[in-house]
Design an enzyme around this catalytic site. Structure first.
Site, PDB file in Angstrom:
ATOM      1  CB  SER A   1      43.463  38.107  53.452  1.00 40.60           C
ATOM      2  OG  SER A   1      44.361  38.926  52.763  1.00 40.60           O
ATOM      3  CG  ASP A  33      42.081  38.187  45.292  1.00 37.20           C
ATOM      4  OD1 ASP A  33      42.670  39.280  45.369  1.00 37.20           O
ATOM      5  OD2 ASP A  33      41.796  37.494  46.284  1.00 37.20           O
ATOM      6  CG  HIS A  58      41.700  40.158  48.824  1.00 36.98           C
ATOM      7  ND1 HIS A  58      42.251  38.910  48.688  1.00 36.98           N
ATOM      8  CD2 HIS A  58      42.088  40.601  50.024  1.00 36.98           C
ATOM      9  CE1 HIS A  58      42.956  38.628  49.771  1.00 36.98           C
ATOM     10  NE2 HIS A  58      42.872  39.645  50.602  1.00 36.98           N
TER      11      HIS A  58
END
Length: 669
Positions: free
Chosen positions: A526, A612, A658
């Site tokens: 991330s 995502d 995610h």
């Protein structure tokens, strides 16, 4: 004029169609590339998968999930089912209350469980791997548990009373509405709170004594709390302190006293405050059983009671009838501070040196005299502990036999960054490993949002230790490992400090004989992709490989797109390049995508998710294409003997959201 409008609209539509076609072409190209490359790793994949399954069965399944204790009843979740056991009867005789698969939610996992005060209802949050939004299932408990209600698109929920549930709804990654719903008498649902500011995210929490339900509206730097009286759950929420830029606060309650944990005042770290004697007193009976005089708790009446030491992170905070327990972290070490409300004393308790993460077990009864929790590390599976307030000691729970990893050595280091700041590093390696400078090293980094590096137990980390790897966790600025100031020193116009910290950490590891550049890999997920990708551009010779999961690598373009769901909210972390040219230039100076150039890059493996909602896939596709082209350009320009072209591989997962997946999905990854 009409022709001009039509022409402009036509150009806009053409641009969107062209962009969509480009996205599809890039995606198809990368999928073909992955399909061609992945068979190369078939034998290795088979071996790794078998070993991870062995470790999972050996450690994770045996360690169990945290327990929720209600008097004689113990609730717990295992393998998608929720069980009820009697505390004295042993869990082998537990009764199944709920099973994910029985309701047809085969691809979902349990994210949150809340039991109503009288144990008549149970609210369960189910999350699918393909969506950020959860579904809330309300079960009516009894001899035969039945589904009472299903609420879609829910984020958080709490019981205000036996049959009154408050919940927040989530849409486009935002939580801004709070609803109340009832299950007996006149069943109804109504909206009780709406947040108007796009930077703020709303969640719910119940004070430990269940006296108040708190509606918490938080941005990255500022918060505001509204209280719902659980004795009068139908009354309107009441504001404690209006939001003040830069001030975060949280509310607890005990014996008609509000306890406020806040960043108000200097230094801007968490501290407990009061307004009158030990903690501000609110006598509810004296105010005609109304709590609207809570306005007297405004910050102008706040006085300091307890402040954290410098560079200390408050990990969690739990209130009991006569004590409060704080879980703290300093330079990578976890410890407890136990505050007695009876003796007004503070006792510090050291935790095992290997412990890196902890998880509280739910104790709805605040009158108990023991606090239960689990400790773990990347290579140590969760182990249960308890702190007894009566005995003032730490108790290791031996309910289930969990093998403790004894051949793994934990080392904590401090690296000196460019500005002389000392940056903590946690290192794990096999005690029996010799010639550590020849061993492969996996470096982990995050450094954003004031969030700590994830150091919970992972089977793959233990497997790497078994195979002679060294694991290093760099607690750089931007993360939260050393308190709120540690985050402030690494966000917005300080983001480059996190990059300097990471560089210093890797160099120190090599200097001390932990591996060398040609055996070093860097891992990030991330927002950690920003620092990892930046280092890949500035110091590619420090590492041989980089592994990224759903990485944020195109900061500038993403922060310029206000139609994306998180852009406005994220400005407190990255700045606003649309209105601040200086900010735009600064982001451009470190943004991984913007700074790719022809040079000898390390090999790169990226996992991304087609669905995502947080990290646009287009940015990752373009990053991979640009990086691959730069590596090829460099190789074609140089004719050095032994010159190599790095592998740059993107694996786009059709399923999954995610960085959040079930055990089976993460195993396949």
């Amino acid at each position: 004029q009409e022709e001009t409008k039509v022409s402009s609209k036509g150009k806009q539509n053409t641009s969107i169609i062209t962009s969509d076609l480009l996205h599809k072409d890039l995606l198809k190209s990368e999928q073909n590339n992955w399909n061609n490359i992945s068979p190369t790793y078939k034998a290795m994949t088979k071996r790794i998968k078998e070993r991870l399954e062995e470790l999972h069965n050996m450690y994770t399944l045996n360690s169990g999930s945290p327990r929720m204790r209600f008097g004689e009843n113990v609730y717990f979740e295992e393998n998608g089912c929720i069980f009820l056991a009697k505390a004295d009867d042993g869990e082998e005789n537990a009764e199944i209350l709920f099973c994910v698969e029985d309701l047809g939610f085969s691809d979902a996992f349990i994210q949150r469980i809340r039991i109503s005060p009288d144990q008549g209802y149970m609210a369960i949050g189910l999350k699918s791997e393909n969506s950020e939004e959860a579904t809330c299932i309300i079960m009516k408990l009894g001899n035969l548990p039945v589904v009472e209600k299903v609420i879609p698109s829910v984020f958080s929920f709490e019981w205000a009373a036996n049959d009154v549930l408050y919940y927040t709804t989530q849409k486009n990654l935002k939580c801004q509405n709070v609803f109340m719903t009832t299950f007996t008498y006149q069943k109804h649902t109504k909206l009780v709170y709406t947040e108007q500011d796009a930077r703020f995210f709303v969640d719910l929490y119940c004070t430990k004594d269940r006296r108040f339900l708190t509606i918490n509206s938080n941005s990255k730097t500022t918060s505001e709390v509204w209280l719902v009286d659980c004795r009068h759950p139908f009354e309107s929420p009441v504001l404690v302190q209006a939001r003040t830029t830069g001030v975060i606060y949280h509310i607890e309650h005990r014996k008609d006293q509000l306890y406020i944990l806040t960043t108000y005042g200097e230094p801007a770290e968490y501290k407990a405050i009061l307004t009158d004697n030990y903690i501000h007193r609110i006598n509810f009976d004296a105010y005609c059983k109304s709590y609207r005089n809570i306005a007297s708790c405004g910050k102008e009446n706040w006085q300091l009671v307890y402040a954290l030491e410098k560079k200390t992170k408050l990990v969690d905070f739990e209130m009991f009838s006569d004590d409060c327990i704080m879980f703290l972290k300093n330079a990578g070490h976890l410890y407890l501070n136990v505050i007695s409300f009876v003796s007004h004393s503070v006792q510090s308790v050291k935790l095992p040196t290997w412990a890196c993460e902890f998880e509280l077990e739910s104790h709805p009864e605040h009158t108990i005299s023991t606090c239960y929790f689990q400790l773990s590390s990347p290579v140590h599976p969760p182990k249960r502990f308890a702190y007894s307030f009566k005995e003032n000691n730490l108790i290791e729970q031996a309910v289930q036999e969990v093998l403790i990893i004894t051949n793994c050595h934990t080392t904590r280091l401090l690296a000196k960054s460019k500005d002389e700041t000392l940056v903590p590093i946690t290192v794990f390696h096999n005690k029996n490993s010799k010639e550590l400078h020849r061993r492969p090293l996996l470096v982990h980094v995050y450094g954003a949002y004031g969030i700590d590096l994830n150091m919970s137990f992972k089977e793959e980390k233990l497997m790497l230790i078994e195979e002679g790897w060294i694991l290093a966790y760099c607690h750089v600025r931007g993360g939260g490992e050393q308190g709120l100031s540690w985050h402030r020193d690494g966000c917005q116009h300080n983001k480059l400090k996190g990059l300097h910290d990471l560089r210093a950490c890797i160099r120190l590891l090599h200097q001390l004989g932990f591996s060398q550049p040609k055996h070093t890999a860097l891992a990030a997920a991330s927002a950690g992709g920003v620092l990892a990708g930046a280092l890949c551009n500035t110091d590619p010779a420090l590492i041989r490989a980089m592994v990224l999961q759903a990485p944020f690598v195109d900061v500038l373009n993403t922060m310029m797109k206000t139609h994306l769901p998180l852009t406005i909210e994220e400005q407190e972390e990255w700045g606003n390049p649309l209105e601040d040219e200086k900010c735009m230039k600064y982001i451009k100076s470190y943004c991984p995508y913007q700074n790719i150039k022809p040079q000898c890059y390390p090999s790169v493996f990226i996992t991304a998710y087609e669905n995502d909602e947080r990290i646009p896939l287009t940015g990752i596709l373009q990053y991979v294409q640009k990086l691959r082209k730069a590596a090829l350009d460099h190789a074609s320009r140089t004719s050095k003997k032994g010159n190599w072209i790095p592998n740059i591989i993107l694996n786009v997962q059709a399923n999954g959201s995610h960085c959040d997946s079930s055990w089976e999905h993460s195993l396949n990854e």
